[in-house]
Design an enzyme around this catalytic site. Structure first.
Site, mmCIF file in Angstrom:
data_model
loop_
_atom_site.group_PDB
_atom_site.id
_atom_site.type_symbol
_atom_site.label_atom_id
_atom_site.label_comp_id
_atom_site.label_asym_id
_atom_site.label_seq_id
_atom_site.Cartn_x
_atom_site.Cartn_y
_atom_site.Cartn_z
ATOM 1 N N HIS A 96 20.519 92.434 60.249
ATOM 2 C CA HIS A 96 21.070 91.557 59.426
ATOM 3 C C HIS A 96 22.210 91.083 60.493
ATOM 4 O O HIS A 96 22.877 91.569 61.034
ATOM 5 C CB HIS A 96 21.646 92.401 58.398
ATOM 6 C CG HIS A 96 22.412 91.603 57.346
ATOM 7 N ND1 HIS A 96 23.529 90.897 57.487
ATOM 8 C CD2 HIS A 96 21.700 90.729 56.091
ATOM 9 C CE1 HIS A 96 23.971 90.271 56.536
ATOM 10 N NE2 HIS A 96 22.737 90.029 55.623
ATOM 11 N N GLU A 176 17.848 83.891 57.504
ATOM 12 C CA GLU A 176 19.307 83.846 56.631
ATOM 13 C C GLU A 176 20.007 83.023 57.750
ATOM 14 O O GLU A 176 20.669 83.558 58.915
ATOM 15 C CB GLU A 176 19.996 85.162 56.641
ATOM 16 C CG GLU A 176 18.957 85.950 55.760
ATOM 17 C CD GLU A 176 20.034 87.181 54.905
ATOM 18 O OE1 GLU A 176 20.039 87.217 53.819
ATOM 19 O OE2 GLU A 176 20.802 87.620 55.670
HETATM 20 P P1 13P Z 1 24.872 85.842 50.386
HETATM 21 O O1 13P Z 1 23.955 85.779 49.473
HETATM 22 O O2 13P Z 1 26.203 86.506 49.897
HETATM 23 O O3 13P Z 1 25.143 84.607 51.008
HETATM 24 O O4 13P Z 1 24.447 86.852 51.551
HETATM 25 C C1 13P Z 1 23.241 86.714 52.037
HETATM 26 C C2 13P Z 1 22.877 87.855 52.903
HETATM 27 O O5 13P Z 1 23.503 87.802 53.833
HETATM 28 C C3 13P Z 1 21.773 88.565 52.242
HETATM 29 O O6 13P Z 1 21.362 89.690 53.152
#
Ligand code: 13P
Length: 263
Positions: A96, A176
């Site tokens: 992550h 992401e």
């Molecule tokens: P948000 O949905 O708060 O932008 O976070 C995304 C995330 O890091 C999920 O792993």
């Protein structure tokens, strides 16, 4: 694709007590009754995995860890993949961006990225070897006009999966973009841009993995997914589901997103 979409709640550290986590799990259990056509998962903080897994045991909700150690043995404070599995996790978020950021702290520029990617690879191998489904996170820090961000993501994928191709059968990839995390629906990546990156990620996976396997890897999107943008992202973005951060901290909001992903 007939496979159900997958919506993963990444609780991060939003729920700070075991009582809050259990209350959430019980509420989700009630909401799950009668829900079909979508897969739901919770990536819980390590101390809550066991109790949340126990509450949701009779439901199809999958419970996972937010990270696992890249090592086994004498590593104080770490949680091994086998430990996570033994308390009820069946998947783990790997690499992550918030974990990568911790590793990056104090380092300037891109020079440290190969070391971070190496660490992510170790964690992916540990997770998959212990039988956890790895949800591998990739994503650029910032968008660049010259396309450097695309190469950055390709390298994250390549280095995570090097020598681990045989583990890809259970793999999930979550795209992401770091710049889109923790904002609101209006600041999130637009569906058309998501779609373009998903195509690129699929192509990259096909180069790294067996082509047939690559086609089966679900690619999720994460970064400010909220009830307001979920439908657009899932339909026009052509993603296989979501990794939801802040909007997953509230069970009703999370369930709204889940409901929009039903096929
Ligand atoms: P948000 O949905 O708060 O932008 O976070 C995304 C995330 O890091 C999920 O792993």
């Amino acid at each position: 694709m007939t496979r159900k979409r997958l919506v993963v709640a990444n609780w991060k550290m939003y729920l700070e007590s075991a009582d809050g986590a259990k209350e959430y799990a019980r509420a989700l259990k009630r909401k799950m009754k009668g829900l079909t056509g979508v897969e739901v998962a919770i990536a819980a903080p390590a101390p809550f995995i066991s109790e949340v897994a126990a509450i949701l045991e009779s439901t199809p909700v999958r419970i996972g860890a937010q990270t696992v150690s890249g090592y086994t043995g004498a590593h104080t404070g770490e949680m091994s993949a086998a430990m996570a599995r033994s308390v009820g996790a069946d998947f783990a978020i790997i690499g992550h961006s918030e974990r990568r950021a911790l590793l990056r702290q104090g380092y300037e520029g891109q020079a440290f990225e190969p070391k971070i990617n190496e660490q992510v690879h170790r964690e992916l191998v540990q997770a998959a070897s212990a039988g956890l489904m790895p949800v591998l996170c990739v994503g650029e820090l910032a968008h660049s006009e010259d396309g450097a961000h695309v190469a950055f993501v390709a390298e994250q994928l390549r280095s995570a999966l090097v020598g681990a191709q045989s583990l890809a059968g259970k793999l999930v990839v979550a795209y992401e973009p770091v710049w889109a995390i923790g904002k609101t629906a209006s600041d999130a990546m637009k569906p058309a841009e998501v779609r373009e990156m998903v195509i690129f990620i699929r192509k990259t996976l096909a180069d790294i993995l067996d082509r047939k396997l690559a086609l089966k890897v679900p690619v999720l999107y994460g970064g400010s997914v909220e009830p307001d943008n979920a439908r657009g992202l899932i339909e026009e973005g052509d993603v296989a589901g979501f990794l939801v951060g802040h909007a997953s901290a509230d069970v009703a909001t999370f369930f709204e997103i889940v409901s929009q992903c039903k096929k």
